[in-house]
Design an enzyme around this catalytic site. Structure first.
Site, PDB file in Angstrom:
ATOM      1  N   ASN A 132       0.852  -1.186   0.000  1.00  0.00           N
ATOM      2  CA  ASN A 132       0.000   0.000   0.000  1.00  0.00           C
ATOM      3  C   ASN A 132       0.887   1.236   0.000  1.00  0.00           C
ATOM      4  OD1 ASN A 132      -1.925   1.954   0.344  1.00  0.00           O
ATOM      5  ND2 ASN A 132      -2.946   0.970   2.069  1.00  0.00           N
ATOM      6  N   ASN A 137      -5.804   6.494  -1.296  1.00  0.00           N
ATOM      7  CA  ASN A 137      -6.727   5.940  -2.294  1.00  0.00           C
ATOM      8  C   ASN A 137      -7.302   4.588  -1.881  1.00  0.00           C
ATOM      9  OD1 ASN A 137      -4.746   3.998  -2.780  1.00  0.00           O
ATOM     10  ND2 ASN A 137      -4.030   4.930  -4.691  1.00  0.00           N
ATOM     11  N   ASP A 138      -7.186   4.248  -0.607  1.00  0.00           N
ATOM     12  CA  ASP A 138      -7.727   2.956  -0.154  1.00  0.00           C
ATOM     13  C   ASP A 138      -9.217   2.849  -0.432  1.00  0.00           C
ATOM     14  OD1 ASP A 138      -5.205   2.463   0.707  1.00  0.00           O
ATOM     15  OD2 ASP A 138      -5.683   2.344   2.840  1.00  0.00           O
ATOM     16  N   GLY A 157      -6.025  -2.539   0.352  1.00  0.00           N
ATOM     17  CA  GLY A 157      -5.443  -1.226   0.108  1.00  0.00           C
ATOM     18  C   GLY A 157      -4.167  -1.191  -0.708  1.00  0.00           C
ATOM     19  N   ASP A 159      -1.716  -1.045  -3.903  1.00  0.00           N
ATOM     20  CA  ASP A 159      -1.951  -0.221  -5.086  1.00  0.00           C
ATOM     21  C   ASP A 159      -0.718  -0.183  -5.989  1.00  0.00           C
ATOM     22  OD1 ASP A 159      -0.210   1.518  -3.670  1.00  0.00           O
ATOM     23  OD2 ASP A 159      -1.894   2.624  -2.811  1.00  0.00           O
ATOM     24  N   ASP A 324      -6.957 -14.766 -18.827  1.00  0.00           N
ATOM     25  CA  ASP A 324      -7.721 -15.544 -17.854  1.00  0.00           C
ATOM     26  C   ASP A 324      -8.727 -16.454 -18.566  1.00  0.00           C
ATOM     27  OD1 ASP A 324      -8.562 -15.834 -14.944  1.00  0.00           O
ATOM     28  OD2 ASP A 324     -10.453 -15.206 -15.849  1.00  0.00           O
ATOM     29  N   GLU A 353      -4.557 -19.122 -19.788  1.00  0.00           N
ATOM     30  CA  GLU A 353      -4.879 -20.039 -18.704  1.00  0.00           C
ATOM     31  C   GLU A 353      -5.729 -21.174 -19.284  1.00  0.00           C
ATOM     32  OE1 GLU A 353      -6.849 -20.038 -14.233  1.00  0.00           O
ATOM     33  OE2 GLU A 353      -7.771 -18.838 -15.818  1.00  0.00           O
TER      34      GLU A 353
END
Length: 612
Positions: A132, A137-138, A157, A159, A324, A353
């Site tokens: 974090n 910006n949490d 949190g 980033d 993905d 994947e």
């Protein structure tokens, strides 16, 4: 007063508010495919007819059953970097409003950009759980879920700034590329930290930072000669995606009508005996109820996804994609998506994947597969993930007394099927990732077993990927939920008692893991014989697996003793690989080993010998 009235009338007539979204938000000149589909979204926008400035040709206009969308395809073949303008006219031909649009200049040599390959080591991290760097910006007013480190399934949190702050750590470790799980906005009310239910695919989630912060991450990696791999999701979006809330077409997503869950049976994609209904539920069923399944057979959807991917490559100067749930997509649609990207960027690597447990089934999905060619299919996918090797390493190091099918024979057998893959050096090898049980949990933080596993994936063919925290002994119990295998990296948050990002902050155990991993991976960096060399391996004896990586210049011998007893290796058996070499330097402890004598190995130990 007249002037004020005139200005108000002008603003009303040419208001940009008629269009609330334009995607892609801008584009680039000189692309291989000159056709650009621009999507305009605004209330009842379909009542107007589009035009474009600078003599640019409109090739197609699509208006769907939803009057809030217009898809305009233009030809950019001879368009230079410039500012152009779209205008929208009413039925009388009068311009009602205009929309500026930028055609930007590409980076030099953008089309022939290099990508990740077998010379790299990929560091997989989950940004919310890594570090974090900006606590401000949490939480964000435009997103629902708030940070709560006590919630294993919630946001914590981490980033982009936290990643940037710790690039020196990743570089010191010896990794050369970062694969971050998705960073685009995911506005789910819970579990949004993983990022796979995206709600805006042109916007970085503000709790991670901004689009500009993502550009900074890319630039900082380039300064270190490191690479950035984006985790791209073609199969589904999240139910909070703004477009899902006002679908352009009914069939933009797969409907039954509404929701039906996938049966997850990817074998139906190529099974010649599969029923239509089973195939449909695999391809069209939703991964989970909060992830609407995108319909890649719809040309508007497919073009949207192709352009979004290309936009991110150009905008963020990307070095690769991990895709993905690749094998859940419409197989023809995803092949077109992949080919469109590699047509634009011939050297751009994409790893899909394909979570299957049979080498032939995984090899089916790699580009130019002879297996898929039987069905006249080519996915155009450059790389797949070696899940069968992952299956083996998840149990093999606990099998100290092997039978015919147990112990290191599992690893040996995995590589006997390498002939199935069209490009064996472009296969991703890994001990774990963000969806699997953690290696150090499975093996109860047995450091010797960690060394066996890490040495294996660092020296076999393919591209090794490690999962954040393994290198300091991090564990986590998949049985307790995904949150436990995605723990916070110690030291990533202000006030953490243990800071494993620095040598002075690591405890003795963490330092032991880090030193071994760093020594191994930094040695690997300069070893072309490991990156692209050939392999000769020998049937395991007494649970000892020996293989050689070699080229015209160099030979490396790897011996893994998976037995819980000391073992002695007679070197005569390996004469065809040892040839005229008389000794080897063990890169793990810098000691020389005499090859003319028997080699003694401690229980659960590994040797990596540079032959001399």
């Amino acid at each position: 007063m007249k002037n004020i009235f005139f200005m108000l009338l002008l603003c009303s007539t040419f208001s940009f508010a008629q269009v609330s979204k334009t995607e892609p938000p801008f584009w680039y000149a000189g692309m291989h495919n000159p056709e650009l589909q621009v999507m305009f979204y605004g209330k009842n926008i379909a009542q107007y007819n589009p035009a474009v400035s600078n003599g640019i040709v409109i090739k197609n206009v699509v208006k769907t059953e939803n009057p809030n969308y217009v898809f305009v395809t233009i030809d950019t073949k001879n368009v230079k970097p410039s500012e152009i303008e779209f205008s929208f006219k009413n039925s009388k031909g009068k311009t009602v409003f205009k929309r500026p649009y930028s055609i930007k200049k590409r980076r030099e040599n953008s089309a022939i950009r290099e990508s990740f390959d077998s010379s790299d080591v990929i560091y997989l991290l989950m940004p919310d759980r890594f570090a974090n760097g900006n606590t401000a910006n949490d939480n964000h007013k435009e997103t629902t879920e708030k940070a709560d480190r006590n919630n294993n399934f919630g946001r914590h949190g981490g980033d982009i700034e936290g990643i940037i702050n710790n690039l020196d750590y990743i570089e010191e470790l010896g990794a050369t590329a970062i694969w971050s799980t998705p960073l685009c906005e995911d506005n789910d009310s819970r579990g949004s930290y993983h990022g796979y239910a995206q709600s805006d695919v042109y916007r970085i989630d503000p709790r991670y930072g901004s689009n500009e912060d993502y550009l900074k991450l890319s630039a900082e990696l380039k300064k270190r000669d490191m690479k950035l791999i984006m985790d791209y999701v073609t199969n589904h979006w999240g139910s909070e995606h703004w477009m899902y809330k006002d679908l352009p077409t009914y069939d933009w997503v797969h409907q039954f009508p509404g929701y039906a869950q996938s049966n997850y049976r990817m074998t139906t994609q190529f099974d010649p005996n599969a029923s239509d209904i089973d195939t449909k539920y695999c391809l069209d069923g939703w991964f989970v109820s909060s992830m609407p399944d995108l319909n890649q057979s719809n040309p508007l959807v497919l073009t949207y996804l192709i352009q979004n991917a290309i936009w991110w490559i150009e905008y963020a100067d990307l070095d690769g994609f991990r895709v993905d749930t690749y094998s859940y997509n419409d197989k023809e649609g995803i092949a077109k998506w992949t080919k469109a990207i590699t047509d634009e960027y011939p050297y751009f690597n994409i790893v899909g994947e394909v979570w299957m447990h049979d080498q032939a089934q995984m090899a089916y999905w790699q580009k130019d597969s002879k297996i898929a060619a039987i069905q006249s299919y080519n996915s155009y996918l450059p790389s797949v993930m070696d899940f069968t090797l992952h299956d083996a390493v998840g149990s093999v190091f606990n099998e100290s007394n092997p039978s015919w099918n147990d112990g290191m024979i599992k690893v040996y057998d995995n590589f006997t099927n390498d002939f199935l893959y069209p490009d064996i050096n472009n296969v991703l090898v890994f001990l774990e990732n963000h969806d699997t049980g953690r290696f150090n949990e499975i093996y109860k933080n047995d450091f010797n077993k960690y060394k066996l596993g890490m040495a294996l994936i660092a020296t076999v063919r393919g591209i090794p990927q490690i999962y954040y925290g393994s290198e300091i002994g991090m564990a986590g119990d998949k049985g307790k939920g995904d949150g436990d295998i995605r723990r916070d990296f110690p030291g990533g948050w202000p006030g953490d008692a243990n800071n494993a990002f620095s040598k002075s902050g690591r405890n003795a155990g963490q330092q032991k893991y880090f030193e071994f991993t760093s020594k191994l991976l930094n040695w690997r960096k300069g070893k072309e014989v490991i990156h692209n060399g050939k392999t000769t391996h020998y049937l395991p004896e007494n649970n000892v697996y020996v293989y050689f990586r070699y080229n015209d210049k160099e030979t490396v011998m790897v011996a893994i003793n998976n037995s819980d007893k000391a073992q002695t290796l007679g070197t005569a058996r390996f004469d065809e690989s040892i040839k005229n070499y008389t000794s080897g330097k063990n890169v793990l402890d810098d000691k020389n080993v005499n090859l003319s004598k028997e080699i003694s190995m401690e229980p659960k130990s590994v040797m990596i010998l540079e032959l001399q």
